[in-house]
Enzyme design. Structure first.
Site, PDB file in Angstrom:
ATOM      1  N   HIS A   1      -7.018  -6.388   0.323  1.00  0.00           N
ATOM      2  CA  HIS A   1      -5.936  -5.443   0.569  1.00  0.00           C
ATOM      3  C   HIS A   1      -4.827  -6.061   1.423  1.00  0.00           C
ATOM      4  CE1 HIS A   1      -4.311  -1.414   0.427  1.00  0.00           C
ATOM      5  NE2 HIS A   1      -4.121  -1.415   1.728  1.00  0.00           N
TER       6      HIS A   1
ATOM      7  N   ASP B   1      -9.777  -6.170  -3.274  1.00  0.00           N
ATOM      8  CA  ASP B   1      -9.306  -4.961  -2.600  1.00  0.00           C
ATOM      9  C   ASP B   1     -10.259  -3.802  -2.875  1.00  0.00           C
ATOM     10  OD1 ASP B   1      -7.932  -2.959  -1.370  1.00  0.00           O
ATOM     11  OD2 ASP B   1      -6.071  -3.240  -2.462  1.00  0.00           O
TER      12      ASP B   1
ATOM     13  N   SER C   1       0.828  -1.200   0.000  1.00  0.00           N
ATOM     14  CA  SER C   1       0.000   0.000   0.000  1.00  0.00           C
ATOM     15  C   SER C   1       0.870   1.261   0.000  1.00  0.00           C
ATOM     16  CB  SER C   1      -0.940  -0.039   1.204  1.00  0.00           C
ATOM     17  OG  SER C   1      -1.943   0.948   1.091  1.00  0.00           O
TER      18      SER C   1
END
Length: 490
Positions: free
Chosen positions: A408, A380, A262
């Site tokens: 995610h 996600d 991320s």
């Protein structure tokens, strides 16, 4: 919920943030955990695992040498024009979802509207010699002529593209070799994102340390048990990037592999841009698109810290719903055990408001020559798949793998699949095709040129099969899309 409300009210009255994370008291590192002072009073916890290697295998020196030749032109109207001049990169490493070679050698991207043009703000035109030949053939045989409006758009785009604003030329030879755990010059760096901690990499660190890899994973400031500065400026992108730089300079080896999740993928990109010779390979897990970072003005994270603290149970529930494909007892336990999304409201607000990185645009990413593996969890909800597809388009050497069962937090949901993908990528090296055989017989120039072309195509096919033999998981073909900000959650 009532307790959180009372703590939030107390936070408003006393102007202090509650639930602060503080570093543990420890003078001696234990179980591979160390404390590194990156700045006076700014201490980060780092897990550093150096495996015992009975027999150290030195690199064999073999591997593939890739010619990285690229010309990137930015025009005054915002168009981005990329020409891949390295035949081996475009013909062998750029691979479509069906495994066929992608012959496109030119990318034309329009980032902004061109005067009064009605063209979309984001357009990708992928061209190849075969497509041009096909179009010419259609015209010669009386094929359907292009629409007048389309021709006008093309002519108008060419007019708008006449004055270059900036041109970047990349011409370098990059050697890519397999990185084994027995190689003493290889180090793996794991970097988490907003709300995470080094514990989210538990499965990966244990797996690769058992294989003999040296592993380094820090806790970002305000996360895990690292120190928690009480000023918002300590959590800007540049402040955190400097922390990561210090950690990298302290533990770096000759060949380093970066693995970011991320927001952590942005720091990997930063390091790869700053130290291209030391970064051997890079992995981005749900990292998002190649866009410059800018905090959103209309975001829940702009609310006062005390309000965010009152809403912390709701935020934790939302993160569980969006970060995991399934929301059961197992996922809740994973969050608790791995210390994920366990940061103060002050840190969360400062981190989200500090995501300002105007340099990290598409040109910045297009300049990278580091081989990159993009891993995306299909479910996600923080990072759309279109963003990772866009990243795969812009990067010179990128492979996109999509895991259908992940979201995610895919490294926690599907640790075995992620570990396998990463390990195969670490061991991947392009093979150098054998030189063409010399023919003693005299041939006309045209026939010789045709033979050389056929030989090159056959070598490219063999190379492509070698590259993609290492992984069998699904991958997505790139399409242009969004310019969403990298979202948190780790």
């Amino acid at each position: 919920m009532l307790t959180s409300f009372m703590e939030g009210l107390l936070c408003c009255l006393t102007s202090k943030s509650t639930n602060m994370v503080v570093p543990i008291e420890a003078s001696e590192p234990a179980d591979g955990y160390e404390f590194v002072e990156v700045k006076p009073g700014r201490i980060l916890q780092v897990r550093h695992i150096i495996p015992d290697r009975s027999v150290v295998e030195e690199p064999s020196g073999q591997g593939g040498s890739i010619s990285c030749k690229r010309k990137i032109t930015v025009y005054r109207n915002g168009q981005l024009f990329i020409q891949n001049l390295g035949d081996r990169v475009t013909a062998e490493l750029k691979t479509c979802q069906n495994g066929e070679r992608e012959l496109n050698s030119t990318l034309e991207v329009e980032l902004t509207d061109c005067g009064n043009s009605s063209l979309p703000a984001s357009i990708l035109e992928a061209r190849s010699d075969s497509n041009i030949a096909r179009n010419n053939g259609a015209s010669e045989t009386g094929g359907e002529a292009p629409a007048a409006g389309r021709t006008d758009h093309s002519q108008q785009a060419r007019k708008c593209r006449r004055k270059p604003k900036r041109t970047v030329v990349i011409d370098t030879e990059r050697k890519i070799s397999a990185c084994k755990g027995t190689h003493s010059d290889v180090a793996l760096f794991f970097i988490h994102g907003v709300g995470g901690s080094l514990d989210i990499w538990g499965s990966q660190m244990d797996f690769f340390s058992r294989l003999g890899y040296e592993v380094i994973a820090p806790d970002l400031a305000g996360h895990g048990v690292s120190s928690v500065p009480q000023i918002a400026a300590a959590y800007t992108f540049y402040a955190l990037a400097e922390d990561i730089r210090q950690i990298f300079m302290r533990y770096a080896r000759k060949r380093n592999i970066l693995i970011g999740h991320s927001y952590g993928a942005s720091f990997c990109t930063f390091l790869a841009h700053e130290y291209p010779e030391q970064i051997h390979k890079m992995v981005m897990i749900n990292g998002g698109g190649p866009t410059a970072l800018e905090p959103s003005l209309c975001s829940i994270f702009n609310l006062p810290t005390c309000v965010l603290h009152c809403l912390s149970p709701l935020l934790a529930w939302s993160f569980l719903k969006a970060g995991f494909a399934r929301q059961g007892a197992k996922e809740k336990q994973l969050l608790k055990e791995n210390n994920a999304f366990n940061v103060s409201s002050f840190v969360l607000r400062a981190m989200m408001s500090g995501q300002y990185w105007p340099e990290g645009d598409e040109v910045y990413h297009a300049e990278l020559t580091v081989p990159t593996l993009l891993v995306h969890g299909m479910h996600d909800k923080f990072v759309p798949i279109e963003e990772d597809q866009r990243m795969a388009e812009i990067l010179l050497m990128a492979f996109l793998k999509v895991l259908e069962d992940g979201s995610h937090m895919v490294m926690m949901e599907c640790p075995e699949a992620v570990n396998t993908l990463l390990h195969e990528f670490f061991l991947w090296e392009p093979t150098t095709p054998p030189p063409p055989k010399k023919d003693s017989k005299a041939r006309p120039d045209t026939a010789k040129a045709q033979t050389d072309t056929n030989t090159t195509c056959e070598s490219a096919k063999v190379q492509t099969a070698t590259v993609w033999q290492t992984s069998s998981d699904g991958e997505a073909e790139a399409e242009p899309d969004s310019k969403a900000k990298k979202m948190s959650g780790d």
